[in-house]
Scaffold this motif. Structure first.
Motif, PDB file in Angstrom:
ATOM      1  N   GLY A  26       0.676  -1.350   0.043  1.00  0.00           N
ATOM      2  CA  GLY A  26       0.115  -0.013   0.054  1.00  0.00           C
ATOM      3  C   GLY A  26       0.789   1.358   0.116  1.00  0.00           C
ATOM      4  N   PHE A  27       2.016   1.298   0.064  1.00  0.00           N
ATOM      5  CA  PHE A  27       2.878   2.444  -0.013  1.00  0.00           C
ATOM      6  C   PHE A  27       3.298   2.670  -1.363  1.00  0.00           C
ATOM      7  N   SER A  28       2.246   3.469  -2.037  1.00  0.00           N
ATOM      8  CA  SER A  28       2.047   3.803  -3.476  1.00  0.00           C
ATOM      9  C   SER A  28       3.250   4.623  -4.021  1.00  0.00           C
ATOM     10  N   GLU A  29       3.848   5.504  -3.039  1.00  0.00           N
ATOM     11  CA  GLU A  29       4.925   6.271  -3.709  1.00  0.00           C
ATOM     12  C   GLU A  29       6.229   5.508  -4.088  1.00  0.00           C
ATOM     13  N   ILE A  30       6.211   4.119  -3.834  1.00  0.00           N
ATOM     14  CA  ILE A  30       7.104   3.212  -4.094  1.00  0.00           C
ATOM     15  C   ILE A  30       6.516   2.231  -5.257  1.00  0.00           C
ATOM     16  N   PRO A  31       7.542   2.300  -6.390  1.00  0.00           N
ATOM     17  CA  PRO A  31       6.748   1.428  -7.347  1.00  0.00           C
ATOM     18  C   PRO A  31       6.879  -0.132  -7.017  1.00  0.00           C
ATOM     19  N   GLN A  32       7.415  -0.549  -6.267  1.00  0.00           N
ATOM     20  CA  GLN A  32       7.710  -1.940  -5.887  1.00  0.00           C
ATOM     21  C   GLN A  32       6.175  -2.501  -5.339  1.00  0.00           C
ATOM     22  N   SER A  33       5.515  -1.561  -4.611  1.00  0.00           N
ATOM     23  CA  SER A  33       4.515  -1.703  -4.047  1.00  0.00           C
ATOM     24  C   SER A  33       3.331  -2.451  -4.970  1.00  0.00           C
ATOM     25  N   LEU A  34       3.463  -2.250  -6.206  1.00  0.00           N
ATOM     26  CA  LEU A  34       2.714  -3.023  -7.439  1.00  0.00           C
ATOM     27  C   LEU A  34       2.868  -4.342  -7.411  1.00  0.00           C
ATOM     28  N   LEU A  35       4.036  -4.968  -6.982  1.00  0.00           N
ATOM     29  CA  LEU A  35       4.383  -6.406  -6.730  1.00  0.00           C
ATOM     30  C   LEU A  35       3.455  -7.226  -5.639  1.00  0.00           C
ATOM     31  N   GLN A  36       3.070  -6.235  -4.589  1.00  0.00           N
ATOM     32  CA  GLN A  36       2.085  -6.720  -3.646  1.00  0.00           C
ATOM     33  C   GLN A  36       0.781  -6.536  -3.866  1.00  0.00           C
ATOM     34  N   ASN A  37       0.524  -5.550  -4.708  1.00  0.00           N
ATOM     35  CA  ASN A  37      -0.929  -5.353  -5.233  1.00  0.00           C
ATOM     36  C   ASN A  37      -0.876  -4.798  -6.649  1.00  0.00           C
ATOM     37  N   PRO A  38      -1.057  -5.725  -7.754  1.00  0.00           N
ATOM     38  CA  PRO A  38      -1.104  -5.309  -9.152  1.00  0.00           C
ATOM     39  C   PRO A  38      -2.172  -4.214  -9.264  1.00  0.00           C
ATOM     40  N   GLY A  39      -3.348  -4.246  -8.544  1.00  0.00           N
ATOM     41  CA  GLY A  39      -4.531  -3.316  -8.556  1.00  0.00           C
ATOM     42  C   GLY A  39      -4.322  -2.295  -7.468  1.00  0.00           C
ATOM     43  N   GLY A  40      -2.960  -2.017  -7.194  1.00  0.00           N
ATOM     44  CA  GLY A  40      -2.752  -0.870  -6.327  1.00  0.00           C
ATOM     45  C   GLY A  40      -2.882   0.703  -6.760  1.00  0.00           C
ATOM     46  N   LYS A  41      -2.687   1.815  -5.968  1.00  0.00           N
ATOM     47  CA  LYS A  41      -2.766   3.182  -6.767  1.00  0.00           C
ATOM     48  C   LYS A  41      -1.448   3.163  -7.349  1.00  0.00           C
ATOM     49  N   VAL A  42      -1.486   3.961  -8.442  1.00  0.00           N
ATOM     50  CA  VAL A  42      -0.229   4.447  -8.919  1.00  0.00           C
ATOM     51  C   VAL A  42      -0.135   5.853  -8.876  1.00  0.00           C
ATOM     52  N   ASP A  43       1.274   6.361  -8.390  1.00  0.00           N
ATOM     53  CA  ASP A  43       1.670   7.739  -8.097  1.00  0.00           C
ATOM     54  C   ASP A  43       2.818   8.112  -9.152  1.00  0.00           C
ATOM     55  N   ASN A  44       2.792   7.510 -10.310  1.00  0.00           N
ATOM     56  CA  ASN A  44       3.908   8.057 -11.150  1.00  0.00           C
ATOM     57  C   ASN A  44       3.426   7.880 -12.767  1.00  0.00           C
ATOM     58  N   ASN A  45       4.162   8.572 -13.379  1.00  0.00           N
ATOM     59  CA  ASN A  45       4.119   8.521 -14.897  1.00  0.00           C
ATOM     60  C   ASN A  45       4.662   7.344 -15.478  1.00  0.00           C
ATOM     61  N   TRP A  46       6.121   7.411 -14.875  1.00  0.00           N
ATOM     62  CA  TRP A  46       6.854   6.333 -15.415  1.00  0.00           C
ATOM     63  C   TRP A  46       8.085   6.271 -14.483  1.00  0.00           C
ATOM     64  N   TYR A  47       8.835   5.062 -14.405  1.00  0.00           N
ATOM     65  CA  TYR A  47       9.939   4.798 -13.479  1.00  0.00           C
ATOM     66  C   TYR A  47      10.714   3.662 -14.191  1.00  0.00           C
ATOM     67  N   PHE A  48      12.072   3.694 -13.558  1.00  0.00           N
ATOM     68  CA  PHE A  48      12.793   2.595 -13.799  1.00  0.00           C
ATOM     69  C   PHE A  48      13.524   2.184 -12.857  1.00  0.00           C
ATOM     70  N   GLY A  49      13.652   1.162 -12.299  1.00  0.00           N
ATOM     71  CA  GLY A  49      14.612   0.839 -10.994  1.00  0.00           C
ATOM     72  C   GLY A  49      16.027   0.666 -11.219  1.00  0.00           C
ATOM     73  N   ILE A  50      16.731   1.201 -10.321  1.00  0.00           N
ATOM     74  CA  ILE A  50      18.273   1.202 -10.501  1.00  0.00           C
ATOM     75  C   ILE A  50      18.634  -0.279 -10.571  1.00  0.00           C
ATOM     76  N   PRO A  51      19.429  -0.713 -11.777  1.00  0.00           N
ATOM     77  CA  PRO A  51      19.593  -2.066 -11.747  1.00  0.00           C
ATOM     78  C   PRO A  51      20.358  -2.707 -10.482  1.00  0.00           C
ATOM     79  N   LEU A  52      19.868  -4.002  -9.977  1.00  0.00           N
ATOM     80  CA  LEU A  52      20.289  -4.529  -9.000  1.00  0.00           C
ATOM     81  C   LEU A  52      20.372  -3.999  -7.463  1.00  0.00           C
TER      82      LEU A  52
END
Length: 464
Positions: A26-52
């Motif tokens: 539920g911490f929607s400011e963090i993109p990885q929260s979508l791995l806990q709920n794919p239907g969660g709230k989205v707070d960004n237009n796009w992102y990429f994770g720093i590899p590794l």
């Protein structure tokens, strides 16, 4: 023998892990929260994770015991502590391991320029997951021996455990249907690198007075161990690191899975969300090797129990003879049968209440920014395990301190503790996002007495 048992229990206490990510959920400011709920709230237009470095997760724990229970310098004899642990732990007590490391990830919103209400996320991560139940009767037998347990049957079904190392390639879709309802789905391709499974074991061991010797040791066995990927790593003479890389990149035993999730905005301040994760399977057909030990056996021992003086038989020859007797008695069958494993399904559900609208200092009125500054809620988590589901209940408080800095505090009741307090923070400077989370802070004054300790952190670049 008691020292060896104590060492085994120590290792179990040190390496136990769990899978609940109650602070991230539920911490929607963090993109990885979508791995806990794919239907969660989205707070960004796009992102990429720093590899590794976008998501590193590990948390340690063990139900019913901690390292401090066994090794505390409190004047209590070590054998007394070991005895308490052996008799206090139950067959349903467990030691689990879960660790995740995200290799790469990203996501982007799309749709009409005025209303980008659809979102695609993707990535690849590695996961280690295992659970081993406490083998109660095995531990009692090792601790007491069988001489004081004549005619007592020891149950062999207490031996249960699974372990696997996998990689997961995933793509998720999130759709904001309207202001009240959002749903999401995530497809997964699993690549199993190593799998070990020993479940549904049965049988007994009993010692009785013997006819031809002092004792008869009677075994009724139905034990098995299934493995995949292990033979390839241990017996291949020309094994290279590239072989492991290939297994991570969809070169192992493959499977399919799906995650489902939703968010329902009940009114302006109340909302409900939930998810089902890892509904899937893995088919094991490569580098498989399983071991079975089945049947009824009677071991009468060596006659005489100890060589007579002057017989010429050395101690080494005596123990070699016992070893050969056991090898002749027990026949371990090696089979190469394909098998399928189900992923441990996880449930998340929460009810949430937001409050505290942001005020504009100049006019002392509600800001155009309609987001609430505070949020509280209850979250339920459960995961399917071989014996019994593991369940946790979390109460939380979320606070948006100012743009770019958000915190979350949690209080969790679970199989490890009734006093687990956790803290998480997400900070954003420009497009760079950093988050860190940890729990069980009350135990940090004596970390060895904690039955669970969790840490998550990561870096992303986010465009809002």
């Amino acid at each position: 023998m008691k020292k060896y048992l104590g060492f085994i229990l120590y290792l179990a206490c040190v390496i136990g892990f769990s899978q609940n990510k109650q602070i991230l959920y539920g911490f929607s400011e963090i993109p990885q929260s979508l791995l806990q709920n794919p239907g969660g709230k989205v707070d960004n237009n796009w992102y990429f994770g720093i590899p590794l470095f976008s998501h590193i997760h590990a948390n340690a724990g063990a139900s019913g015991v901690s390292t401090y229970d066994l090794f505390a310098d409190d004047g209590v004899d070590f054998n007394s502590k070991l005895e308490s642990i052996v008799y206090d732990l139950k067959p349903n007590d467990f030691f689990t391991i879960n660790q995740q490391h995200e290799i790469f990830s990203g996501g982007f919103a799309y749709g009409p320029s005025y209303n980008k209400n659809e979102y695609i996320s993707f990535g690849l991560y590695q996961e280690l997951d295992a659970i081993v139940y406490f083998p109660k009767d095995y531990a009692v037998l090792v601790y007491e021996g069988n001489q004081n347990n004549i005619n007592r049957p020891f149950s062999l079904d207490h031996l249960n455990g699974v372990a696997e190392l996998i990689s997961v390639l995933h793509v998720g879709y999130n759709k904001k249907v309207n202001e009240r309802f959002t749903f999401g789905v995530r497809g997964k391709i699993y690549s199993s690198i190593i799998n070990l499974r020993s479940l549904n074991n049965n049988g007994t061991f009993i010692t009785k007075p013997g006819d031809n010797n002092v004792y008869d040791h009677i075994f009724d066995l139905d034990l098995s161990l299934e493995t995949s990927g292990l033979v390839n790593l241990t017996e291949k003479t020309d094994f290279e690191p590239n072989d492991l890389t290939k297994q991570i990149l969809l070169g192992g035993n493959l499977g399919l899975g799906v995650d489902l999730g939703f968010t329902h905005q009940i009114d302006k301040q109340w909302y409900l969300d939930g998810s089902l994760l890892d509904i899937g399977f893995i088919r094991h057909s490569k580098n498989i090797e399983s071991y079975e030990l089945k049947g009824d056996y009677i071991f009468e021992g060596i006659n005489p129990f100890f060589p007579e003086v002057g017989s010429g038989q050395t101690a080494d020859e005596y123990w070699t003879e016992i070893e050969e007797e056991f090898e002749d008695l027990f026949t371990i069958d090696t089979v190469k049968t394909k098998y399928t494993t189900l992923r441990p399904i996880k449930l998340n559900a929460s009810i949430n209440y937001a409050f505290g609208e942001k005020l504009d200092k100049e006019c002392d009125c509600t800001s155009e920014d309609s987001e609430y500054l505070n949020r509280v809620g209850l979250q339920l988590y459960a995961i399917k395990r071989p014996r019994l589901p593991q369940v946790a209940l979390t109460a939380y408080y979320y606070r948006r301190l100012f743009n770019g800095l958000n915190i979350k505090a949690t209080y969790t009741l679970d199989s490890y503790s009734f006093s687990n307090i956790g803290l998480g923070m997400s900070a954003q400077l420009g497009g760079l996002n950093f988050y860190i989370m940890a729990d069980n802070f009350l135990e940090y004054n004596n970390i060895y007495d904690a039955q669970s300790v969790s840490l998550q952190l990561g870096f992303n670049y986010i465009f809002n």
